[in-house]
Enzyme design. Sequence first.
Site, PDB file in Angstrom:
ATOM      1  N   TYR A 163       0.896  -1.268   0.289  1.00 27.42           N
ATOM      2  CA  TYR A 163      -0.105   0.061   0.018  1.00 27.42           C
ATOM      3  C   TYR A 163       0.886   1.161  -0.003  1.00 27.42           C
ATOM      4  O   TYR A 163       2.131   1.288   0.189  1.00 27.42           O
ATOM      5  CB  TYR A 163      -0.949   0.112   1.285  1.00 27.42           C
ATOM      6  CG  TYR A 163      -0.310   0.411   2.409  1.00 27.42           C
ATOM      7  CD1 TYR A 163      -0.365   1.703   2.907  1.00 27.42           C
ATOM      8  CD2 TYR A 163       0.633  -0.777   3.218  1.00 27.42           C
ATOM      9  CE1 TYR A 163       0.242   1.864   4.296  1.00 27.42           C
ATOM     10  CE2 TYR A 163       1.216  -0.214   4.521  1.00 27.42           C
ATOM     11  CZ  TYR A 163       1.039   0.751   5.014  1.00 27.42           C
ATOM     12  OH  TYR A 163       1.634   1.243   6.181  1.00 27.42           O
TER      13      TYR A 163
ATOM     14  N   ARG B 256       8.100   4.250  -4.536  1.00 24.48           N
ATOM     15  CA  ARG B 256       8.341   3.620  -3.395  1.00 24.48           C
ATOM     16  C   ARG B 256       7.240   2.318  -3.484  1.00 24.48           C
ATOM     17  O   ARG B 256       7.511   1.045  -3.269  1.00 24.48           O
ATOM     18  CB  ARG B 256       7.963   4.104  -2.095  1.00 24.48           C
ATOM     19  CG  ARG B 256       8.149   3.434  -0.867  1.00 24.48           C
ATOM     20  CD  ARG B 256       8.359   4.184   0.239  1.00 24.48           C
ATOM     21  NE  ARG B 256       6.777   4.651   0.704  1.00 24.48           N
ATOM     22  CZ  ARG B 256       6.404   5.392   1.447  1.00 24.48           C
ATOM     23  NH1 ARG B 256       7.349   5.948   2.485  1.00 24.48           N
ATOM     24  NH2 ARG B 256       5.175   6.048   1.832  1.00 24.48           N
TER      25      ARG B 256
ATOM     26  N   ARG C 200      -7.367 -20.563  -1.363  1.00 29.51           N
ATOM     27  CA  ARG C 200      -6.259 -20.514  -0.357  1.00 29.51           C
ATOM     28  C   ARG C 200      -5.068 -21.255  -0.408  1.00 29.51           C
ATOM     29  O   ARG C 200      -5.478 -22.682  -0.159  1.00 29.51           O
ATOM     30  CB  ARG C 200      -6.815 -20.584   0.966  1.00 29.51           C
ATOM     31  CG  ARG C 200      -6.012 -19.963   1.954  1.00 29.51           C
ATOM     32  CD  ARG C 200      -6.527 -20.003   3.654  1.00 29.51           C
ATOM     33  NE  ARG C 200      -5.654 -19.522   4.643  1.00 29.51           N
ATOM     34  CZ  ARG C 200      -4.546 -20.280   5.033  1.00 29.51           C
ATOM     35  NH1 ARG C 200      -4.264 -21.438   4.504  1.00 29.51           N
ATOM     36  NH2 ARG C 200      -3.584 -19.609   5.999  1.00 29.51           N
TER      37      ARG C 200
ATOM     38  N   HIS D  25      -0.443 -21.296  -0.102  1.00 27.72           N
ATOM     39  CA  HIS D  25       0.467 -20.274   0.151  1.00 27.72           C
ATOM     40  C   HIS D  25       1.373 -19.820  -1.026  1.00 27.72           C
ATOM     41  O   HIS D  25       1.718 -18.754  -1.288  1.00 27.72           O
ATOM     42  CB  HIS D  25       1.549 -20.684   1.171  1.00 27.72           C
ATOM     43  CG  HIS D  25       1.197 -20.671   2.792  1.00 27.72           C
ATOM     44  ND1 HIS D  25       0.033 -21.590   3.127  1.00 27.72           N
ATOM     45  CD2 HIS D  25       1.391 -20.093   3.782  1.00 27.72           C
ATOM     46  CE1 HIS D  25      -0.135 -21.299   4.312  1.00 27.72           C
ATOM     47  NE2 HIS D  25       0.804 -20.586   4.847  1.00 27.72           N
TER      48      HIS D  25
ATOM     49  N   GLU E 199      13.156   2.955  13.734  1.00 28.74           N
ATOM     50  CA  GLU E 199      11.937   3.764  13.104  1.00 28.74           C
ATOM     51  C   GLU E 199      10.826   3.763  14.465  1.00 28.74           C
ATOM     52  O   GLU E 199      11.057   3.045  15.345  1.00 28.74           O
ATOM     53  CB  GLU E 199      11.389   3.287  11.652  1.00 28.74           C
ATOM     54  CG  GLU E 199      10.604   2.157  11.696  1.00 28.74           C
ATOM     55  CD  GLU E 199      10.581   1.756  10.263  1.00 28.74           C
ATOM     56  OE1 GLU E 199      10.182   2.551   9.593  1.00 28.74           O
ATOM     57  OE2 GLU E 199      10.286   0.503   9.925  1.00 28.74           O
TER      58      GLU E 199
END
Length: 280
Positions: free
Chosen positions: A32, A51, A99, A101, A178
């Site tokens: 995102y 980014r 579903r 992986h 951070e």
Amino acid sequence: MSQVYLNGAFLPLEEARVSVLDRGFLFGDGIYEVIPVYGRKPLALDAHLDRLEHSLAGIRLDNPLERTAWVSLLERLIREATTADQSLYLQVTRGVAPRDHGFPTGVSPTVFAMSKPLTPVPPAWVQAGVAAVTRRDDRWLHCDLKTTALLANVLLRQQALDEGAVECLLLRAGFLTEGAASNVVLVVDGVLCSPPRNHLLLAGITLDLVLQLAARLGIAHAERPVTEQELRSAEEIWITSSTREMVPVTRLDGKSVGAGQPGPIGLRLLSAYQALKNHG
């Protein structure tokens, strides 16, 4: 009723639907971005889209849109929003699949974007500063990717809120990385310092702008490892993010930072940042 973008269509937020088999929902398998908008003009748009591409490459997902298409859809969201100052949110997941992986084949990514009013931080935060706490940084080793799998950050941020603080500053092996939802700059011996960008922290767009302003203003600054002791004895600590801009930390783990009030170097940079966002 605000409009959002979902998989090629603009529609009311209340009508937007994503399958429960979306890998973003099942695995946090997505990325995102958050982009601030002032006076209907996005700040550092190219840097944010750069980014986004870095994050997509990091999770091995092709960018679903060309740069011009991203710009076009974001411009429409900005134009149709009810407020001039906005926060753009865009998210890309690996899409809908049974579903498992392993990566699915022949699946289209889910692309979502929306705008919401940009809420300024409370004036008291800038005038008096905020409290922060420290915790061990036990997140994964790809923090440079802005992924939707934010559970560790959520838990760390909540620990700060539980203690009446605004942010949680993270320490890994004796060094600052951070904040749970921010980058950190601090003043040590009169020099503005920030941890070096690497896989242990997200390269902050707002932080980059602050460092560029420091260079423009002739403020001594350095990107280098910051020790826990330097953090605890810093003259000033500031947290930076796209939606909160620059916020001074004046108490850390219950103790005053510097003189216990926002420091002069950070205030000078904050003033320059306000001018930048409003006038370019």
